[in-house]
Design an enzyme around this catalytic site. Structure first.
Site, PDB file in Angstrom:
ATOM      1  N   ARG A  57       0.877  -1.116   0.057  1.00  0.00           N
ATOM      2  CA  ARG A  57       0.109  -0.007   0.252  1.00  0.00           C
ATOM      3  C   ARG A  57       0.771   1.235  -0.077  1.00  0.00           C
ATOM      4  O   ARG A  57       0.618   2.358  -0.365  1.00  0.00           O
ATOM      5  CB  ARG A  57      -0.981  -0.059   1.155  1.00  0.00           C
ATOM      6  N   TYR A 110     -16.967  14.654 -15.421  1.00  0.00           N
ATOM      7  CA  TYR A 110     -17.347  13.295 -15.041  1.00  0.00           C
ATOM      8  C   TYR A 110     -18.387  13.123 -14.101  1.00  0.00           C
ATOM      9  O   TYR A 110     -18.114  13.801 -13.081  1.00  0.00           O
ATOM     10  CB  TYR A 110     -16.076  12.306 -14.773  1.00  0.00           C
ATOM     11  N   ASP A 183      -8.061  16.526 -15.463  1.00  0.00           N
ATOM     12  CA  ASP A 183      -8.492  15.167 -15.923  1.00  0.00           C
ATOM     13  C   ASP A 183      -8.023  14.929 -17.309  1.00  0.00           C
ATOM     14  O   ASP A 183      -8.779  15.543 -18.285  1.00  0.00           O
ATOM     15  CB  ASP A 183      -9.852  14.870 -15.581  1.00  0.00           C
ATOM     16  N   LYS A 208      -9.482   3.753 -18.990  1.00  0.00           N
ATOM     17  CA  LYS A 208      -9.735   4.110 -20.395  1.00  0.00           C
ATOM     18  C   LYS A 208      -8.633   3.726 -21.366  1.00  0.00           C
ATOM     19  O   LYS A 208      -8.132   2.823 -21.516  1.00  0.00           O
ATOM     20  CB  LYS A 208     -10.245   5.518 -20.475  1.00  0.00           C
TER      21      LYS A 208
END
Ligand SMILES: *Cc1c(COP(=O)(O)O)cnc(C)c1O
Length: 411
Positions: A57, A110, A183, A208
């Site tokens: 992590r 978005y 973004d 994407k």
């Protein structure tokens, strides 16, 4: 590495030839934790006195390679990988915010970014102003003494609205305490590098184009060493939306063909857009490659190409939208974008169906609006599939009384 072209950086960016066996492809470190050779080493790593891995992590070599590769592509110093695009948006923004702060976001973003900003942020005392950033004066006057983050997405759903990043960057440069976060999912660093226009941080849904194979949900943030370190050591580490090594390995593999894929996606999309423009059943096409598009003038300067997402308006409205999708044979009915498969969706019955028709209308989501992410299939097959389905709509509408009106309008 910075001197390499982006077409080479997708393959070599951030690599370090340290594999003891000389593996060409960096191995997948599918491990949760890392063994310390002795207790003292563990202590030094935790104290930040010695480089080395501790726990996945906090960092993992496979994830690190991807982070450095995307950073090299964006022309940024460092990268941080997140479990999803939304993990990236949340970690990048919240690292710079506390209760009482203010955010300015572009008005077309978005859906889940909008939900995060307008619902969750408000609950934690962070107020967000949504501004039409095609108007630089509106942006300039939206700043408050407590503004800490400006968030921009371009091009943005549903109409591929494009914002001039240079103008936004100039306005933000007058506020040195503010982070400009962009973004860049729809463009990828192959077509647009927001850092060149003053963005401090660039976020991606790697789900994407970066991955491009439809088999992963993931996100990436790039920025300065200092900002990325802060994000990794606060929001990303403590909220825990870190990327799994396996996902990082898959995205690193997918990235190698990004340049080839983008070239093909974009070339095909331009042809599909022209086909749609010429079609009787289509009332309007939204695609930055068209001269009529609001952001067309920024192609060549801000963005190398128009991308490969097209929105279009069917004359037949809601029912035509549903029918068009149901009659397709090859193109897959699905949300998301940037995959090898062409994906098509009808916002009014899918992504935006929870909204009332009035709210949809206000957001410009008309009943006949369709979005297609143009894939990597042969252009003729994509067009043939759209054509056969559109043809059936026309045949159908010819049997209904409204068809006469539509036909007259066509002439
Ligand atoms: C998909 C998407 C996101 C969210 O990414 P996930 O990987 O689904 O969490 C954010 N921004 C844009 C522009 C997107 O298309």
């Amino acid at each position: 590495m910075k001197s390499l072209h982006r077409e080479s950086l997708v393959i070599h960016g951030g690599e370090s030839p340290t594999d003891p066996h000389g593996a060409l492809v960096s191995p997948l470190y599918q491990t949760s934790t890392f063994v310390f050779p002795d207790a003292e080493t563990g202590g030094r790593r935790f104290a930040g006195e010695e480089a080395g891995y501790i726990y996945s992590r906090l960092g993992n070599p496979t994830v690190n390679l991807l982070e450095q590769r995307v950073a090299a592509l964006e022309g940024m110093e460092a990268g941080a990988a997140a479990a999803t695009g939304m993990g990236a948006v949340a970690a990048a923004t919240m690292a710079f915010l506390k209760a009482g702060d203010h955010v300015i976001a572009s008005d077309c973003i978005y859906g889940c970014s909008f939900a995060l900003f307008s619902h969750l942020f408000e609950r934690f005392g962070v107020h967000v102003s949504f501004v039409d950033m095609t108007d630089a004066a509106a942006l300039a006057s939206a700043f408050q003494a407590n503004t800490k983050v400006v968030f921009v997405e371009t091009p943005a759903n549903p109409h591929l609205k494009i914002i001039d990043l240079k103008k936004v960057g100039q306005v933000c440069a007058k506020h040195p305490e503010v982070r400009l976060i962009v973004d860049n999912t729809f463009m990828t660093p192959l077509l647009q590098r927001p850092g060149e226009f003053g963005a401090h941080l660039v976020v991606h849904s790697a789900t994407k184009y970066l991955n491009g194979h439809g088999d992963v949900v993931a996100g990436v943030i790039t920025g300065s060493l200092e900002d990325i370190h802060l994000i990794k050591m606060t929001t990303l580490k403590d909220m825990g939306a870190t990327m799994s090594p396996h996902d990082a390995w898959l995205i690193t593999r997918g990235l190698k063909t990004l340049a080839l894929r983008m070239e093909k996606h974009c070339a095909t999309a331009a042809v599909v857009a022209d086909f749609l423009v010429a079609h009787h059943a289509v009332a309007k096409v939204y695609f930055p490659g068209l001269k009529s598009h609001q952001g067309h003038g920024l192609i060549g300067s801000q963005m190398a190409s128009a991308g490969a997402v097209i929105a279009f308006e069917l004359k037949g409205g809601y029912q035509a939208g549903v029918q068009l999708l149901n009659q397709l044979e090859m193109i897959r009915v699905a949300v998301s974008l940037g995959d090898a498969e062409s994906l098509i969706q009808h916002p009014a019955s899918m992504t935006h169906s929870p909204l009332t028709p009035e709210a949809r209308e206000q957001a410009g989501i008309t009943d006949g609006l369709i979005r297609i992410s143009v894939g990597l299939e042969h252009v003729d097959d994509i067009i043939a599939d759209l054509a056969q389905s559109l043809q059936q709509l026309e045949t159908h509408t010819k049997h209904t009384p409204q068809s006469e009106v539509t036909e007259v309008e066509n002439v």
